[in-house]
Design a protein around this motif. Structure first.
Motif, mmCIF file in Angstrom:
data_model
loop_
_atom_site.group_PDB
_atom_site.id
_atom_site.type_symbol
_atom_site.label_atom_id
_atom_site.label_comp_id
_atom_site.label_asym_id
_atom_site.label_seq_id
_atom_site.Cartn_x
_atom_site.Cartn_y
_atom_site.Cartn_z
ATOM 1 N N ASP A 1 -5.429 -88.258 -88.894
ATOM 2 C CA ASP A 1 -4.917 -87.255 -88.496
ATOM 3 C C ASP A 1 -3.279 -87.038 -89.297
ATOM 4 O O ASP A 1 -2.443 -88.503 -88.469
ATOM 5 N N THR A 2 -2.946 -86.231 -89.405
ATOM 6 C CA THR A 2 -1.441 -85.786 -89.694
ATOM 7 C C THR A 2 -0.588 -87.084 -90.797
ATOM 8 O O THR A 2 -0.214 -86.669 -91.821
ATOM 9 N N PHE A 3 -1.359 -87.183 -92.132
ATOM 10 C CA PHE A 3 -1.713 -87.806 -92.783
ATOM 11 C C PHE A 3 -1.497 -86.849 -94.636
ATOM 12 O O PHE A 3 -1.820 -87.869 -95.703
ATOM 13 N N ALA A 4 -1.374 -85.642 -94.079
ATOM 14 C CA ALA A 4 -1.352 -84.699 -95.257
ATOM 15 C C ALA A 4 -0.721 -83.716 -94.869
ATOM 16 O O ALA A 4 -1.491 -82.296 -95.027
ATOM 17 N N PRO B 1 -9.899 -85.101 -95.320
ATOM 18 C CA PRO B 1 -9.909 -84.592 -94.071
ATOM 19 C C PRO B 1 -9.629 -83.134 -93.990
ATOM 20 O O PRO B 1 -8.103 -83.258 -93.677
ATOM 21 N N ASN B 2 -9.742 -81.966 -93.509
ATOM 22 C CA ASN B 2 -8.819 -80.889 -92.989
ATOM 23 C C ASN B 2 -7.705 -81.108 -92.175
ATOM 24 O O ASN B 2 -6.989 -80.808 -91.280
ATOM 25 N N THR B 3 -8.103 -81.946 -91.090
ATOM 26 C CA THR B 3 -7.525 -82.641 -90.027
ATOM 27 C C THR B 3 -6.154 -83.422 -90.190
ATOM 28 O O THR B 3 -4.697 -83.567 -89.200
ATOM 29 N N ALA B 4 -6.573 -83.872 -91.109
ATOM 30 C CA ALA B 4 -4.658 -84.529 -91.536
ATOM 31 C C ALA B 4 -3.652 -83.903 -92.046
ATOM 32 O O ALA B 4 -2.999 -84.666 -92.537
#
Length: 266
Positions: free
Chosen positions: A164-167, A90-93
């Motif tokens: 979240d934060t994984f990208a 997701p773009n939230t990552a």
């Protein structure tokens, strides 16, 4: 040309062209408004670099796209298909350079993956492989963070790679780059970890854009993480992951346990 997205003292995101140790400020988002400048220059050291793009709809990832990494995963009984192995985050990552990767309270290893990232610049649907370059705005660096043991336990990758934060991506977008022969390396607290070269991609960028755009319509600002070379990827709370790609620069992110850090602006 290196295009950065930045803020000053918590202000609204702005865009600029990196010129040595300064940013030439742009009038708007260059993907949609071109490269007109405001006449303003700001010191690079005085800004907060943000994720250079927030994908409008999706982060597409390619798994097992280097032979050495594919061999590593085969040893863990992960099979690779003949076609590109694609999945979504997701773009939230997405987070930017310097932002903390939040380690969730789960059992097992958290690993980084060092990847060249394609930034799509226009609506792309069923793109012929020979026209791939017409749809690329530029390239940046990505870290496909994974809760590796959850991948094996779940039997699919959405949870393990979608936190979240994984990208993390950044530090900027390079719009003038030949992506076919770039050295990729990473360190954790300065210790060498992953290393490879984009010439060793199993599925090359033209094939990836054609294949992915046949499955999903790619929108301007969507990104494709092209896969990681082999090497040790694990990290823990308090460590810093640096990923360097020739011709782009270095993406650096600290890691923090999720219960002691809050999400930063992207």
């Amino acid at each position: 040309m290196k295009i950065a997205r930045f803020s000053i003292e918590g202000g609204d995101p702005r865009y600029g062209v990196v010129d040595d140790d300064e940013l030439v400020v742009l009038a708007g988002d260059p993907m949609f408004q071109g490269f007109d400048t405001t006449g303003e220059r700001v010191p690079l050291a005085g800004v907060k670099l943000l994720a250079p793009v927030i994908p409008r709809s999706k982060v597409v990832c390619v798994g097992l796209n280097y032979a050495d990494h594919r061999a590593d995963m085969a040893a863990a009984s992960v099979d690779a298909p003949e076609n590109p192995l694609i999945f979504l985050k997701p773009n939230t990552a997405v987070i930017g350079p310097g932002d903390a990767i939040q380690i969730p309270p789960v059992e097992g290893r958290i690993v980084h993956e060092s990847e060249l990232v394609i930034v799509i610049g226009r609506i792309a649907k069923q793109v012929p492989a020979e026209r791939w370059a017409d749809y690329v705005f530029g390239y940046t660096i990505g870290n496909d963070v994974s809760a590796r043991d959850q991948m094996f336990a779940d039997g699919q990758w959405a949870r393990a790679k979608g936190y979240d934060t994984f990208a993390p991506i950044g530090p900027w977008i390079e719009t003038e780059l030949d992506p076919t022969n770039l050295e990729i390396s990473s360190t954790v607290d300065g210790e060498a970890r992953r290393h490879g070269n984009t010439k060793d991609l199993i599925h090359k960028i033209p094939e990836l854009i054609a294949y992915i755009s046949d499955v999903w319509t790619m929108l301007p600002g969507d990104i494709i993480m092209t896969g990681t070379p082999s090497g040790l990827g694990g990290f823990v709370d308090g460590q810093t992951i640096d990923i360097t790609i020739e011709g782009i620069g270095t993406l650096s992110n600290p890691a923090r346990n999720r219960d002691v850090v809050s999400q930063k602006p992207r």
